[in-house]
Design a protein around this motif. Structure first.
Motif, short mmCIF file in Angstrom:
data_model
loop_
_atom_site.label_atom_id
_atom_site.label_comp_id
_atom_site.label_asym_id
_atom_site.label_seq_id
_atom_site.Cartn_x
_atom_site.Cartn_y
_atom_site.Cartn_z
N ASP A 142 1.76 12.95 10.75
CA ASP A 142 1.38 11.57 11.06
C ASP A 142 1.69 10.70 9.85
OD1 ASP A 142 0.28 9.16 11.75
OD2 ASP A 142 -1.75 9.92 12.11
N ARG A 143 2.63 9.80 9.99
CA ARG A 143 3.04 8.96 8.86
C ARG A 143 2.45 7.55 8.93
NH1 ARG A 143 9.55 10.28 8.24
NH2 ARG A 143 9.44 12.47 8.89
N SER A 144 1.54 7.31 9.85
CA SER A 144 1.02 5.96 10.03
C SER A 144 0.33 5.44 8.76
CB SER A 144 0.05 5.90 11.22
OG SER A 144 -1.03 6.81 11.04
N GLN A 145 -0.42 6.31 8.07
CA GLN A 145 -1.09 5.88 6.85
C GLN A 145 -0.08 5.52 5.77
OE1 GLN A 145 -3.53 8.86 4.90
NE2 GLN A 145 -4.89 7.31 4.00
N ARG A 165 1.33 2.07 6.54
CA ARG A 165 0.37 1.02 6.18
C ARG A 165 0.37 0.80 4.67
NH1 ARG A 165 -2.85 3.50 10.11
NH2 ARG A 165 -4.04 4.64 8.52
N MET A 166 0.44 1.91 3.92
CA MET A 166 0.50 1.80 2.47
C MET A 166 1.71 0.99 2.04
SD MET A 166 1.40 4.74 -0.33
CE MET A 166 3.10 4.63 0.28
N CYS A 172 -3.68 8.10 -0.42
CA CYS A 172 -2.85 8.33 0.76
C CYS A 172 -2.10 9.65 0.58
CB CYS A 172 -1.86 7.17 0.94
SG CYS A 172 -0.73 7.35 2.33
N CYS A 215 -3.24 1.86 -5.93
CA CYS A 215 -2.65 2.63 -4.83
C CYS A 215 -2.28 4.01 -5.39
CB CYS A 215 -1.42 1.92 -4.29
SG CYS A 215 -0.59 2.82 -2.96
N SER A 261 -7.20 3.30 -3.42
CA SER A 261 -6.76 3.65 -2.06
C SER A 261 -5.86 4.87 -2.15
CB SER A 261 -6.02 2.48 -1.42
OG SER A 261 -6.88 1.37 -1.23
N GLU A 293 1.16 -2.70 2.63
CA GLU A 293 0.21 -3.28 1.69
C GLU A 293 0.81 -3.41 0.29
OE1 GLU A 293 -3.18 -0.74 2.02
OE2 GLU A 293 -4.03 -1.87 3.70
#
Length: 274
Positions: free
Chosen positions: A41-44, A47-48, A155, A130, A153, A51
């Motif tokens: 799952d690359r959705s995070q 989003r990174m 990831c 990040c 944050s 941002e």
């Protein structure tokens, strides 16, 4: 050659170390025990990327070359904000940042490790950080950052799997011509021939134990790249004969040279006669 070494890392990234070892009279083979692959799952990650480009963060921190490759691919040509500061764990990662992102680094610790970052990084209150990293990254940096009045944050940038077990690799690098590759399943049968084994990461230690057990022949010396790898070896019951002070080809060569010097002329003579 008088000495034989096994470097446990991706052969595509071992050419410089192989060359440094050759200057010491060491012939090297490389064995890849782990792969770094994209998360399912690359959705995070996406989003990174959004941002980062939008200027959400004041710092971007990298603790591995693999993470630089991931971020570069997620950005897909988009530029990072000019005022975004970048922290790097060490020289190789800093080089990848310059090569893949076209950016210079604002902080790199003298001790090239997560522990070095924790000890040396002076962060301003309220900094927004990040921190992308692999799924097996130690908690050292995250725990250290938690001691500061900053916003972090995290990831998962990539996952670590046994080599050949599937998943899409983060990079498709090809080994340089002339690099000798040892299939992972042949490691156990080859140990008796080796004078040196280089362990490059805690995950490599885990896989080595599965393939070859926790004992090394009496003639075989070991080098750990960094304290976390050395600690993993000790927990697994493997001897640690040297720790590379710097995670670079030159640092590994210095550690290997120290081990060979301890063996002395008689050790070299015995190996030459074999």
């Amino acid at each position: 050659m008088a000495y034989q070494a096994l470097i446990l890392r991706n052969p595509a990234r071992a050419a410089a170390t192989v060359q440094e070892f050759e200057q010491l009279g060491i012939t090297s083979r490389c064995a890849q025990l782990i792969d770094t692959v994209w998360p399912e799952d690359r959705s995070q990650l996406h989003r990174m990327g959004e941002e980062l480009v939008a200027g959400r963060f004041s710092w971007l921190v990298f603790t591995s070359v693999n993470t630089v490759h991931v971020v570069a691919q997620v950005l897909d040509g988009r530029q990072l904000p000019a005022d975004l500061r970048i922290a790097s764990v060490g020289q190789k990662t800093t080089g990848a940042i310059a090569r893949l992102l076209g950016r210079s680094v604002h902080f790199q610790p003298a001790e090239q490790s997560a522990a070095g970052m924790v000890a040396e990084w002076r962060l301003e209150a309220g900094a927004r950080i990040c921190y992308p990293h692999g799924d097996l990254a130690s908690s050292t940096l995250a725990d250290g950052l938690a001691e500061h009045p900053v916003e972090v944050s995290e990831c998962i940038a990539y996952e670590t799997v046994d080599a050949g077990r599937g998943g899409q690799p983060v990079t498709e690098a090809v080994a340089a011509p002339g690099i000798k590759i040892l299939p992972a399943e042949q490691i156990g049968a080859t140990l008796e021939e080796l004078d040196l084994v280089v362990f490059s990461a805690p995950s490599v230690v885990r896989r080595f134990i599965q393939l070859a057990g926790s004992r090394l022949p009496s003639r075989t010396q070991s080098i750990a790249i960094g304290k976390p790898t050395a600690a993993a070896m000790e927990r697994a019951g493997l001897p640690v004969h040297a720790i590379s002070a710097q995670p670079t080809p030159q640092g590994l060569a210095r550690a290997a040279q120290d081990l060979l010097r301890r063996a002395g002329p008689s050790g070299a003579a015995e190996r030459t006669a074999e």
